[in-house]
Design a protein around this motif. Structure first.
Motif, PDB file in Angstrom:
ATOM      1  N   ASP A  11       0.815  -1.213   0.000  1.00 14.01           N
ATOM      2  CA  ASP A  11       0.000   0.000   0.000  1.00 14.01           C
ATOM      3  C   ASP A  11       0.848   1.261   0.000  1.00 14.01           C
ATOM      4  O   ASP A  11       0.448   2.297  -0.534  1.00 14.01           O
ATOM      5  CB  ASP A  11      -0.930   0.018   1.224  1.00 14.01           C
ATOM      6  N   ALA A  12       2.040   1.184   0.587  1.00 18.09           N
ATOM      7  CA  ALA A  12       2.895   2.369   0.702  1.00 18.09           C
ATOM      8  C   ALA A  12       3.723   2.632  -0.552  1.00 18.09           C
ATOM      9  O   ALA A  12       4.458   3.619  -0.613  1.00 18.09           O
ATOM     10  CB  ALA A  12       3.826   2.227   1.906  1.00 18.09           C
ATOM     11  N   ALA A  13       3.612   1.777  -1.566  1.00 20.04           N
ATOM     12  CA  ALA A  13       4.399   1.954  -2.793  1.00 20.04           C
ATOM     13  C   ALA A  13       4.046   3.276  -3.462  1.00 20.04           C
ATOM     14  O   ALA A  13       2.867   3.595  -3.657  1.00 20.04           O
ATOM     15  CB  ALA A  13       4.147   0.802  -3.755  1.00 20.04           C
ATOM     16  N   THR A  14       5.068   4.047  -3.822  1.00 22.36           N
ATOM     17  CA  THR A  14       4.849   5.322  -4.501  1.00 22.36           C
ATOM     18  C   THR A  14       4.533   5.058  -5.965  1.00 22.36           C
ATOM     19  O   THR A  14       5.378   4.582  -6.716  1.00 22.36           O
ATOM     20  CB  THR A  14       6.083   6.228  -4.385  1.00 22.36           C
ATOM     21  N   ILE A  15       3.314   5.375  -6.364  1.00 24.69           N
ATOM     22  CA  ILE A  15       2.904   5.178  -7.750  1.00 24.69           C
ATOM     23  C   ILE A  15       3.296   6.383  -8.597  1.00 24.69           C
ATOM     24  O   ILE A  15       3.836   6.255  -9.696  1.00 24.69           O
ATOM     25  CB  ILE A  15       1.376   4.944  -7.841  1.00 24.69           C
ATOM     26  N   CYS A  16       3.024   7.579  -8.095  1.00 26.90           N
ATOM     27  CA  CYS A  16       3.359   8.824  -8.801  1.00 26.90           C
ATOM     28  C   CYS A  16       4.485   9.535  -8.061  1.00 26.90           C
ATOM     29  O   CYS A  16       4.267  10.098  -6.985  1.00 26.90           O
ATOM     30  CB  CYS A  16       2.130   9.737  -8.892  1.00 26.90           C
ATOM     31  N   SER A  17       5.685   9.485  -8.640  1.00 28.52           N
ATOM     32  CA  SER A  17       6.843  10.124  -7.999  1.00 28.52           C
ATOM     33  C   SER A  17       6.754  11.642  -8.035  1.00 28.52           C
ATOM     34  O   SER A  17       7.213  12.320  -7.122  1.00 28.52           O
ATOM     35  CB  SER A  17       8.132   9.670  -8.689  1.00 28.52           C
ATOM     36  N   CYS A  18       6.175  12.175  -9.103  1.00 23.72           N
ATOM     37  CA  CYS A  18       6.117  13.635  -9.235  1.00 23.72           C
ATOM     38  C   CYS A  18       5.330  14.269  -8.097  1.00 23.72           C
ATOM     39  O   CYS A  18       5.726  15.307  -7.553  1.00 23.72           O
ATOM     40  CB  CYS A  18       5.488  14.019 -10.577  1.00 23.72           C
ATOM     41  N   HIS A  19       4.202  13.652  -7.741  1.00 23.50           N
ATOM     42  CA  HIS A  19       3.336  14.234  -6.716  1.00 23.50           C
ATOM     43  C   HIS A  19       3.274  13.392  -5.448  1.00 23.50           C
ATOM     44  O   HIS A  19       2.448  13.657  -4.571  1.00 23.50           O
ATOM     45  CB  HIS A  19       1.933  14.463  -7.281  1.00 23.50           C
ATOM     46  N   ASN A  20       4.160  12.388  -5.362  1.00 26.58           N
ATOM     47  CA  ASN A  20       4.316  11.599  -4.141  1.00 26.58           C
ATOM     48  C   ASN A  20       2.988  10.972  -3.706  1.00 26.58           C
ATOM     49  O   ASN A  20       2.570  11.089  -2.556  1.00 26.58           O
ATOM     50  CB  ASN A  20       4.865  12.477  -3.012  1.00 26.58           C
ATOM     51  N   VAL A  21       2.334  10.296  -4.638  1.00 22.71           N
ATOM     52  CA  VAL A  21       1.039   9.657  -4.365  1.00 22.71           C
ATOM     53  C   VAL A  21       1.243   8.141  -4.280  1.00 22.71           C
ATOM     54  O   VAL A  21       1.755   7.533  -5.219  1.00 22.71           O
ATOM     55  CB  VAL A  21       0.002   9.980  -5.459  1.00 22.71           C
ATOM     56  N   ASP A  22       0.842   7.560  -3.146  1.00 20.62           N
ATOM     57  CA  ASP A  22       1.062   6.124  -2.979  1.00 20.62           C
ATOM     58  C   ASP A  22      -0.152   5.310  -3.420  1.00 20.62           C
ATOM     59  O   ASP A  22      -1.223   5.845  -3.737  1.00 20.62           O
ATOM     60  CB  ASP A  22       1.451   5.787  -1.539  1.00 20.62           C
ATOM     61  N   LYS A  23       0.027   3.992  -3.439  1.00 20.47           N
ATOM     62  CA  LYS A  23      -1.010   3.080  -3.911  1.00 20.47           C
ATOM     63  C   LYS A  23      -2.280   3.197  -3.077  1.00 20.47           C
ATOM     64  O   LYS A  23      -3.397   3.239  -3.615  1.00 20.47           O
ATOM     65  CB  LYS A  23      -0.480   1.648  -3.880  1.00 20.47           C
ATOM     66  N   LYS A  24      -2.143   3.263  -1.758  1.00 22.80           N
ATOM     67  CA  LYS A  24      -3.319   3.316  -0.887  1.00 22.80           C
ATOM     68  C   LYS A  24      -4.170   4.552  -1.158  1.00 22.80           C
ATOM     69  O   LYS A  24      -5.407   4.474  -1.196  1.00 22.80           O
ATOM     70  CB  LYS A  24      -2.897   3.288   0.582  1.00 22.80           C
TER      71      LYS A  24
END
Length: 487
Positions: free
Chosen positions: A428-441
């Motif tokens: 859940d804590a995986a960063t999906i969007c690096s640009c805006h620091n948005v994680d999977k959860k």
């Protein structure tokens, strides 16, 4: 009533704007009085997609900010007014127009400038750099809007890296015959190995762009009567006919204000920062391409955004830091998919390599594994980067490889090529969007709680996918997985 902190941001590129955007939101807004010096005649715009200007996108469509939005947020923006001096003792910034603005806290976000080699003739009429909207407008006007009927028919780009190939694509779209001149023995030498560079060159030359590697430019010819570009000469004695030259041979940190103010600067440039993006003066921060962290500068927007978050966290009592950044990237250069992630060049001791070279389809895929063959360390993709997002996540989250790692890069339909990447395997804590620091959860919660059914809705709700765009495939996978679980 506590007096707001006087905070000045020097520079209004994507990273400088990110700082202002973060500070002007929510409860933070009343704690700061924000001022920014904007060297260009316009507010922040999307440099990542700058080349789309030649596809018809307007300056307004590329814009990230508006005067009205800044005014509503209480941000004072001095357009077209470059900061020229910092007085740390007096805590002031002086601009080219003579403005003197006091600060309590200062953030330097001056970015970088294009490196132009010291070649005779580099200032002739018809020589350009590829950096700003004004640069692109000047290139377009000189090229005669690409009608092919004027005096400008051939364009040369000095530099075969990421920006150089973007510039080559721009000249091609303007209708010119295009040459790319690269000093290194292959294109994108910092991201690609020899095989990857070979396939990229094949694909680019198939589009009509002529590539010259291992070339050292010694002179830009200048017409004595007009002062215009009149060809190029190289160290090996060869020459090239060209009507214009675009320099895109790398960037250098714009650290002159830091030097003038007596801040610590690296031996090769860049204002030295710590993990909170503080310079040698704790009241002065540096973020983006002008900043140097542990001997390294970062030329992508995602690490710049993380620096912005770290600096804002330090100003507001948050906990985010900047401790380096994965420079994985996926781009479409002249219509060719190119991606490099993790340790793509296999520099890790004991690293093992699995690769696929399709000389017929001009596709190259390479995976770099650890010594045990259990974890993915990095890779290179040229011609088909459809699995970039999934593979990059496997590196970042140290997901165990399948028994036959080659299955991850074999073309669909080949024997054994049925192994995919399970988006559900990501934590859940995986960063999906690096640009805006948005994680999977965050994304999964938004899909469930707001009943989202389209990637565009995820973008609007979470900002994920609105930066460089390389995570859009993962957003689609998460959406499909979430909707499937919901029945």
């Amino acid at each position: 009533m506590v007096k707001p902190t006087e905070l000045v941001v020097i520079g209004n590129g994507m990273v400088g704007h990110k700082v202002l955007d973060l500070l002007a939101s929510g409860d933070r807004r009343r704690d700061f009085h924000l001022t920014t010096f904007v060297e260009e005649p316009r507010l922040a715009y999307d440099r990542v997609n700058l080349t789309s200007y030649f596809d018809g996108k307007t300056a307004d469509e590329l814009s990230l900010a508006s005067a009205q939005r800044y005014e509503e947020a209480g941000i004072t923006a001095h357009l077209g007014d470059k900061a020229v001096a910092i007085d740390r003792a007096a805590r002031t910034v002086t601009s080219a127009a003579g403005r003197v603005v006091r600060y309590d806290k200062l953030i330097i976000a001056t970015g970088s400038y294009p490196f132009v080699p010291a070649i005779p003739g580099n200032d002739a009429t018809g020589c350009f750099v590829y950096r700003t909207l004004d640069d692109l407008t000047a290139i377009e006007q000189f090229a005669g809007n690409g009608d092919g009927n004027g005096n400008v028919k051939i364009g040369a780009v000095v530099g075969g890296g990421l920006l150089g190939l973007e510039a080559a694509n721009a000249l091609r779209r303007l209708g010119l015959t295009v040459h790319v001149i690269e000093f290194a023995p292959r294109l994108m030498a910092l991201q690609l190995d020899e095989a990857g560079g070979f396939i990229l060159r094949r694909r680019i030359e198939a589009l009509g762009v002529q590539v010259h590697t291992g070339k050292s430019t010694t002179t830009i010819g200048v017409d004595a009567a007009t002062g215009r570009v009149a060809g190029m000469a190289f160290a090996d004695g060869s020459t090239l006919d060209t009507d214009m030259v675009v320099f895109s041979a790398g960037i250098r940190a714009r650290d002159e204000l830091g030097r003038q103010a007596g801040l610590s600067v690296g031996p090769r440039g860049g204002i030295t920062i710590d993990e909170r993006c503080r310079t040698s003066d704790p009241d002065v921060y540096a973020v983006g391409e002008c900043a140097l962290y542990e001997g390294r500068t970062y030329g992508l927007v995602a690490p710049g955004y993380q620096m912005a978050r770290a600096a804002v966290a330090d100003l507001t009592g948050g906990h985010e830091t900047f401790t380096g950044f994965d420079m994985s990237t996926k781009l479409k250069l002249l219509g060719v998919d190119v991606a490099s992630f993790g340790d793509g060049l296999a520099t890790t001791p004991g690293a093992r390599v699995v690769s696929l070279l399709d000389g017929t389809g001009d596709v190259y895929k390479k995976l770099v594994l650890d010594a045990a063959g259990k974890k993915l360390l990095g890779g290179i993709l040229v011609g088909d980067a459809s699995r970039y997002a999934q593979l990059a996540q496997m590196v970042q989250n140290q997901i165990t490889l399948p028994p036959h790692p080659e299955d991850l890069i074999l073309p669909t339909g080949r024997a054994g090529a049925s192994v995919g990447f399970g988006i559900d395997a990501l934590p859940d804590a995986a960063t999906i969007c690096s640009c805006h620091n948005v994680d999977k959860k965050t994304i999964c919660d938004a899909i469930a709680n707001d009943k989202l059914t389209a990637v565009s809705a995820i973008k609007s709700c979470t900002k994920a996918g609105t930066g460089c765009g390389s995570c859009v495939t993962l957003l689609s996978d998460l959406l499909k997985s979430s909707l499937k679980r919901a029945g």
